[in-house]
Design an enzyme around this catalytic site. Structure first.
Site, mmCIF file in Angstrom:
data_model
loop_
_atom_site.group_PDB
_atom_site.id
_atom_site.type_symbol
_atom_site.label_atom_id
_atom_site.label_comp_id
_atom_site.label_asym_id
_atom_site.label_seq_id
_atom_site.Cartn_x
_atom_site.Cartn_y
_atom_site.Cartn_z
ATOM 1 N N ARG A 265 0.811 -1.214 0.000
ATOM 2 C CA ARG A 265 0.000 0.000 0.000
ATOM 3 C C ARG A 265 0.852 1.276 0.000
ATOM 4 O O ARG A 265 0.440 2.298 -0.514
ATOM 5 C CB ARG A 265 -0.943 0.017 1.192
ATOM 6 C CG ARG A 265 -2.102 -0.942 0.997
ATOM 7 C CD ARG A 265 -3.151 -0.724 2.037
ATOM 8 N NE ARG A 265 -4.266 -1.611 1.834
ATOM 9 C CZ ARG A 265 -5.286 -1.721 2.679
ATOM 10 N NH1 ARG A 265 -5.312 -0.979 3.769
ATOM 11 N NH2 ARG A 265 -6.272 -2.545 2.431
ATOM 12 N N ASP B 21 -14.851 10.733 8.644
ATOM 13 C CA ASP B 21 -13.844 9.696 8.418
ATOM 14 C C ASP B 21 -12.481 10.373 8.497
ATOM 15 O O ASP B 21 -12.380 11.587 8.306
ATOM 16 C CB ASP B 21 -14.029 9.042 7.036
ATOM 17 C CG ASP B 21 -13.389 7.671 6.943
ATOM 18 O OD1 ASP B 21 -14.116 6.660 6.992
ATOM 19 O OD2 ASP B 21 -12.133 7.598 6.830
HETATM 20 C C1 LIG Z 1 -13.904 -0.810 6.789
HETATM 21 S S1 LIG Z 1 -14.421 0.862 6.697
HETATM 22 C C2 LIG Z 1 -16.020 0.765 7.438
HETATM 23 C C3 LIG Z 1 -17.013 1.666 6.756
HETATM 24 C C4 LIG Z 1 -18.424 1.624 7.323
HETATM 25 N N1 LIG Z 1 -18.463 2.073 8.693
HETATM 26 C C5 LIG Z 1 -19.026 0.260 7.207
HETATM 27 O O1 LIG Z 1 -19.242 -0.411 8.225
HETATM 28 O O2 LIG Z 1 -19.296 -0.175 6.079
HETATM 29 C C6 LIG Z 1 -13.429 1.615 8.007
HETATM 30 C C7 LIG Z 1 -13.323 3.120 7.897
HETATM 31 O O3 LIG Z 1 -12.756 3.630 9.105
HETATM 32 C C8 LIG Z 1 -11.913 4.718 8.793
HETATM 33 N N2 LIG Z 1 -10.946 4.941 9.888
HETATM 34 C C9 LIG Z 1 -9.873 4.200 10.246
HETATM 35 N N3 LIG Z 1 -9.232 4.749 11.287
HETATM 36 C C10 LIG Z 1 -9.919 5.866 11.612
HETATM 37 C C11 LIG Z 1 -9.760 6.872 12.610
HETATM 38 N N4 LIG Z 1 -8.745 6.860 13.474
HETATM 39 N N5 LIG Z 1 -10.645 7.890 12.650
HETATM 40 C C12 LIG Z 1 -11.697 7.934 11.777
HETATM 41 N N6 LIG Z 1 -11.904 7.015 10.806
HETATM 42 C C13 LIG Z 1 -11.025 5.989 10.729
HETATM 43 C C14 LIG Z 1 -11.253 4.296 7.486
HETATM 44 O O4 LIG Z 1 -10.748 5.400 6.767
HETATM 45 C C15 LIG Z 1 -12.403 3.579 6.770
HETATM 46 O O5 LIG Z 1 -13.087 4.423 5.875
#
Ligand SMILES: C[S@@+](CC[C@H](N)C(=O)[O-])C[C@H]1O[C@@H](n2cnc3c(N)ncnc32)[C@H](O)[C@@H]1O
Length: 278
Positions: free
Chosen positions: A35, A136
């Site tokens: 990545r 996000d």
């Molecule tokens: C796997 S996706 C889940 C999306 C959605 N909540 C769902 O359940 O379909 C995880 C998301 O968490 C975000 N994320 C990861 N670490 C984070 C943080 N410290 N603060 C805010 N968002 C975060 C990532 O950028 C990503 O878009």
């Protein structure tokens, strides 16, 4: 081809944990290497070590965001874990006639907050005045979410009535069929960047918080800390939704577990916020 050393990986994992709370286990070595390779090349660094030094240096602030964007996993889909949307409609929306404040705290490319907005619009029709704050950490996914344009494949699982009611066809770049969430539904959602391990500047309590499929990337203490913070940002009786494969631990203070991955803030619960575990 440039390769990452174990030391580079440890340095990167430590930065990512400090900045975003994401815990990268040794098993993520290959994933991180692949990545970040495009970032190393893009910034014209000769090695991952040079890239790490650049990100940590004074000029590296913007690249740090790109690094976090590259590391996060953004998998999502419309009405993922559908039982949660049934619960929203059948329980949460029925309990009240006043507008709700809903926070979708890891919104990714927008499918989740728009699924909430679609559920709101279908239930309350034109009188839907509830608002969804969608946040996000990742700036790239937020840009996609704000455009609200999805391929035919991404909306294929939706019933035809939902597609017709909430999406309009727009021209895709390659002549493919793309669909944009209609303004009425889109207008219920506001997007902002927010890192969950930093300050939460929102004032006032939420009725509902979606914190789904993001805590799997954090370690146990960080999860419990975020669970407690979410509780403090809910009104008593408000609901927290987490992913079905996630857990807040046994009997998290201030909550009652009412259905798999659905917690309700108990009335009169006082929350003492623990400090961020590091
Ligand atoms: C796997 S996706 C889940 C999306 C959605 N909540 C769902 O359940 O379909 C995880 C998301 O968490 C975000 N994320 C990861 N670490 C984070 C943080 N410290 N603060 C805010 N968002 C975060 C990532 O950028 C990503 O878009």
């Amino acid at each position: 081809m440039i390769s990452m050393t174990r030391t580079d990986f440890r340095d990167i994992a430590s930065i990512v944990y400090k900045v975003a709370g994401i815990a990268l286990s040794d098993g993520k070595f290959e994933l991180v290497q692949s990545r970040l390779r495009k970032r190393v090349v893009h910034t014209r660094k000769k090695s991952y070590s040079e890239y790490v030094r650049y990100v940590q240096g004074e000029a590296g602030g913007k690249e740090l965001q790109s690094m976090i964007d590259a590391i996060t996993t953004n998998e999502t889909r419309f009405f993922r874990e559908a039982a949660h949307f049934d619960f929203l409609r059948d329980v949460v929306f029925r309990e009240t006639t006043r507008p709700l404040r809903i926070w979708c705290a890891a919104a990714s490319t927008g499918e989740e907050p728009y699924s909430i907005a679609i559920t709101l619009r279908d239930h309350f029709q034109q009188s839907a005045t509830s608002k969804v704050l969608a946040t996000d950490i990742n700036c790239e996914v937020l840009a996609v979410a704000r455009r609200a344009v999805y391929s035919e494949a991404r909306i294929a699982s939706l019933p035809a009535t939902t597609r017709d009611r909430h999406f309009r066809q727009v021209n895709g770049t390659n002549g493919d069929r793309q669909f944009q969430v209609k303004p009425d539904t889109r207008g219920l959602v506001r997007f902002a960047r927010l890192n969950l391990v930093n300050e939460w500047p929102m004032k006032g309590a939420f009725d509902v918080i979606f914190l789904r499929n993001v805590m799997i990337y954090f370690d146990g203490p960080t999860r419990q800390w975020l669970g407690a913070r979410a509780c403090a940002h809910l009104r008593p009786g408000g609901y927290l939704f987490i992913g079905h494969s996630e857990s807040l631990g046994i009997n998290p203070p201030g909550y009652r577990n009412i259905q798999p991955a659905i917690y309700q803030r108990t009335e009169g619960s006082e929350i003492t916020l623990p400090r961020r575990p590091m």
